[in-house]
Design a protein around this motif. Structure first.
Motif: not given
Length: 289
Positions: A198-213
């Motif tokens: 589930m924390d993959l979503y957490r990391w994706a948000m913390k790295l945003s906006p570097a993460v492709p949508g």
């Protein structure tokens, strides 16, 4: 790489439609002042409103043509070639987060999944509690308080995830064979853990906006599906919400849990690889010259 306006605006629109489909029910519940103990978890525990998912980003190293409206967005920069995420600037402001994300993701991916926890972390969070102390007080315990305590005390508990372990009740803490801490997170995480997935979503948000949508929504969808299993296998009776329980206190329930746990680990691996690539791109953007 530069994307013509027609190309990236089509991707932006597709992202908005997909985000709406994933969050519309939660937005409607919020408007009515209602909450859902399973489906709203990703918005309450991670503290990101549904609207955060709606904004599409191209990722690091991608420039958007005719995107002047993004020039003043946080962590964006413009040049004659186009507008895109300012990787170096983002790294300068979040370097510890980027490095921790990379350490945790890489270390987790380097380990074999452990598939025998049976979701007992949720049971340990209500061990020896009074009815008023149950985290999801609106849901009944499937086996009652005594039955829940008996399950916890008759099983081996080996929770490796700090953000699950820190919610264990005082009586359940000494029953866990491990003592995960925030500092030791890279040394403890393993890919079979539902909360690590589930924390993959957490990391994706913390790295945003570097993460492709598209990657952000992939992580969100996986986390949403994992949360459903997490609650189906929990001590709570979620049948009233339309979910069939996974009775992990039985051999059949344990087998069902392990099968689902293995499938989630397999789904998570390519997403972990993509998030690692984002971390590497940010770290590279911050290198001199």
């Amino acid at each position: 790489m530069a994307l013509p306006a027609g190309v990236w605006r089509e991707r932006e629109a597709a992202h908005a439609r997909r985000a709406h489909e994933l969050t519309a029910a939660a937005v409607q519940r919020r408007g009515r002042g209602e909450a859902h103990p399973v489906e709203d978890f990703l918005f309450t525990y991670y503290s990101w409103a549904p609207g955060r998912l709606a904004r599409w980003h191209p990722g690091v190293g991608v420039l958007l043509e005719d995107a002047g409206e993004r020039a003043d967005w946080a962590h964006y920069a413009s040049s004659a070639a186009g507008t895109g995420v300012d990787g170096a600037g983002l790294l300068a402001s979040r370097a510890p987060t980027v490095r921790l994300a990379r350490d945790v993701l890489a270390a987790t991916r380097g380990r074999a999944p452990q598939l025998a926890c049976f979701g007992l972390h949720e049971w340990a969070m209500v061990h020896r509690t009074e009815p008023a102390g149950v985290r999801h007080a609106g849901l009944p315990l499937r086996l009652g308080h005594a039955g829940t305590d008996a399950v916890v005390e008759s099983h081996r508990i080996r929770c490796s995830h700090y953000d699950a372990f820190r919610f264990f009740t005082p009586t359940a803490v000494p029953l866990n064979e491990l003592r995960p801490t925030r500092t030791d997170q890279p040394a403890q995480e393993q890919p079979g853990c539902l909360h690590a997935t589930m924390d993959l979503y957490r990391w994706a948000m913390k790295l945003s906006p570097a993460v492709p949508g598209e990657l952000l929504l992939d992580c969100f969808e996986l986390a949403r599906d994992v949360r459903v299993l997490d609650m189906r296998a929990s001590p709570y009776d979620v049948s009233g919400l339309g979910y069939a329980p996974v009775a992990i206190e039985t051999p059949e329930g344990k087998a069902e849990y392990v099968r689902a746990q293995r499938e989630f680990a397999e789904r998570a691996d390519p997403l972990r690889v993509r998030l690692l690539a984002v971390c590497d791109a940010l770290l590279a953007a911050g290198e001199p010259g």
